[in-house]
Design a protein around this motif. Sequence first.
Motif, PDB file in Angstrom:
ATOM      1  N   CYS A 109      -6.331  -2.191   0.676  1.00 21.61           N
ATOM      2  CA  CYS A 109      -5.479  -1.968   1.901  1.00 21.61           C
ATOM      3  C   CYS A 109      -6.552  -2.281   3.078  1.00 21.61           C
ATOM      4  CB  CYS A 109      -4.781  -0.815   1.851  1.00 21.61           C
ATOM      5  SG  CYS A 109      -4.042  -0.594   3.677  1.00 21.61           S
TER       6      CYS A 109
ATOM      7  N   CYS B  71       1.010  -1.246   0.162  1.00 24.84           N
ATOM      8  CA  CYS B  71      -0.089   0.004  -0.057  1.00 24.84           C
ATOM      9  C   CYS B  71       0.818   1.089  -0.102  1.00 24.84           C
ATOM     10  CB  CYS B  71      -0.948  -0.087   1.236  1.00 24.84           C
ATOM     11  SG  CYS B  71      -1.898   1.258   1.431  1.00 24.84           S
TER      12      CYS B  71
ATOM     13  N   CYS C 231      -6.144   1.104   5.528  1.00 28.40           N
ATOM     14  CA  CYS C 231      -6.562   2.390   5.321  1.00 28.40           C
ATOM     15  C   CYS C 231      -7.652   2.388   4.145  1.00 28.40           C
ATOM     16  CB  CYS C 231      -5.594   3.411   4.605  1.00 28.40           C
ATOM     17  SG  CYS C 231      -4.896   3.103   3.059  1.00 28.40           S
TER      18      CYS C 231
ATOM     19  N   HIS D 252       0.286   3.915   1.063  1.00 31.08           N
ATOM     20  CA  HIS D 252      -0.166   5.077   2.350  1.00 31.08           C
ATOM     21  C   HIS D 252       0.258   4.159   3.667  1.00 31.08           C
ATOM     22  CE1 HIS D 252      -2.051   7.186  -0.596  1.00 31.08           C
ATOM     23  NE2 HIS D 252      -2.678   6.302  -1.109  1.00 31.08           N
ATOM     24  N   CYS D 253       0.522   3.070   3.772  1.00 32.36           N
ATOM     25  CA  CYS D 253       0.627   2.358   4.832  1.00 32.36           C
ATOM     26  C   CYS D 253       1.854   1.257   4.661  1.00 32.36           C
ATOM     27  CB  CYS D 253      -0.579   1.296   5.082  1.00 32.36           C
ATOM     28  SG  CYS D 253      -2.089   2.286   5.159  1.00 32.36           S
TER      29      CYS D 253
END
Length: 681
Positions: A402, A384, A405, A386-387
């Motif tokens: 994900c 991911c 998120c 963002h993670c």
Amino acid sequence: MVHRLAVVVPTPAHSSVAGPLSYRSELALAPGTLLRVPLGRREVLGVVWDGEAAALSPDAGVAERPVAGALEGIGPLSRQWRDLVTFCAAYYQRSLGEVALAALPPQLRDLTTAQVARRLKRSAATDSAGTPDTAPELTGEQAAALRAIDANDGTFLLYGATGSGKTEVYLQCVQGLLARDPQAQALVMVPEINLTPQLQERFVERFGAGQVVAMHSGLTNPQRLKSWLAAHQGAARIVLGTRMAVFASMPGLQLIVVDEEHDPSYKQQEGARYSARDLAVLRGRLEGAKVLLGSATPSLESWHASEQGRYRRLEMASRIGAGALPAVRLVDMNLQPKHAVFAPPLVDAIRQRAARGEQSLIFLNRRGYAPVLSCTDCGWKSECPHCSAFRVFHKIDRTLRCHHCGFTERVPRHCPACGNADIAPVGRGTERLEEHLAELLAEAVRPDGQPVRVARMDADSVRLKGALQEQLAQVHAGAVDVLVGTQMVTKGHDFRRITLVAALQADSALFSSDFRAPERLFALLLQAAGRAGRDAAQAAASEMWVQTWNPGHPLFAALRRHDYPAFAAQQLKEREQAGMPPFGFQALVRAEARTQETAQAFLQAGSAAAQDLAAAHGVTLYSAVPMSVQRVANVERAQMLVEGASRPALQRFLAQWRPLLQASRERGLLRWAIDVDPLAI
Ligand code: ADP
Ligand code: ZN
Ligand code: ZN
């Protein structure tokens, strides 16, 4: 005459104005009265609190403002309710205003006093009581438990095997109470919203719809207000709900039941991170109400309390109808064909059961098709962006999702890094398991000659409203032969025709750094085993299969004997040696920031500021470390563990440390919070 009132208003979690504010009123309003007051430029819901005006935090030099008006027709909240809220705020290190207002139904905050009055007139008309059904005759064990509850006060631990009839004990306990005292009320809590409909059904059948209200986050705001008012006015004698129901206002409360008391869902994971089970025990003490904690696999905290005699332990070892607990079979995966997902003997067993018209339940704690998608050429993985986690491959709609998120994209046709068309799923989740099992059972038949049907139940399959009830109904009706699912399927459901339960990939918890992982695994496996053999006629042949690479592990030895006490004794010994809960006490401070450095720097600064304080209270502060999933939605997360040898010492330390932490905030810190008695470290 002008009265000065102490009023609790919604204040931020760590606000320096943590206590009640002072307001003027023409009328003397009793503590517990709900009212509307001005706050800044808004008008907000408040609760008149106890205490002298002198003890209040003044609104920084501003003259006291007059209250806007009381919510007429709603009686004051009781002293016990206020004490519960006061305790919760102090113990879990949050502001009184935050806890008090979050404990009330949201709609109460938005209504004007006139709207409330109108609504009260409408809910005044309660439903008819209906004709309650009759209770079955209790077994000897059930009757003994009920007698002990009737004859004693305090907190009880009902340690009863799955299917031993704990729910029937709750029902008859409530029944006796309501019959004896026309004012009495009972609160019954379950860990999950999914379990409320079936429990509600059983209570409504027994007591009639007019007596029972539900409280959980699945209700609409008007429904929640309606339930809340019915309980507050005493019209509803029984409140059923999830953890939030522990704050229900119930003037006649005399009994609190916490079903599946070991379940981690009782811990709130945001805001005030309270344990509804622990608050239930405290509330029982405040109200002089009995508290009944029920489980086949009690939390080690509750088990320890029952060993010490602080809770009265009641045991129900036998299943209703002489049904035996399923035999546990360990499958040594070291001896199975390479790469086999299912050991061949397990597949045979499932096939044979389906041929006899019996059902099997396969349990794997990972949803989706595969936990990661990978390029066989360059090694690209479906991370991911963002993670610090991989996105899970969901084949059904060909997405990468994900689970932290929610970021979702369509599966790329080619590797985004090198263009290779050969990207493949690695590992497996329930979706892939369902597919694989359907292939393995392609030739298998039911007694009616029809092909065997495999279905799946997990958070994805029950996303739509009503989907879970529909799927459960299909299982009950026998339309499904093999059910594949996550831990959702292991909880509480009363499946009658399941005679085989199998757990896959249970091993990771054996070597987890989280000291509670073995406790959770044991509970999960024993609860899962409890889904099999509920029907006495089939019970003798029912089995629980566990595929493991570590068949010699002591946890499995205890599981084979269904020996929770032996497992608990061994775990408690280890915990005592290590000073872990319930022998030591813990809190976590969590920090979130744009960078990991900022989050950790805040914690380290807070730690540095508390060295003398910690020494004075005998509290140990550990180093700041990244959380196990370090980054979620582009936010970096860090945590710091705090340990104390006694609960009061840790409490005193935290209360004095909180303002120091608040003062250590620097630019870039987004959020911080204290988690007292954390469940996952
Ligand atoms: P638990 O909550 O301990 O898992 P339940 O209360 O759900 O067990 O009981 C299991 C089953 O046995 C239910 O179908 C219930 O209706 C039935 N049952 C419970 N007590 C009795 C009893 N005394 N006589 C007959 N059936 C009972
Ligand atoms: Zn590639
Ligand atoms: Zn993400």
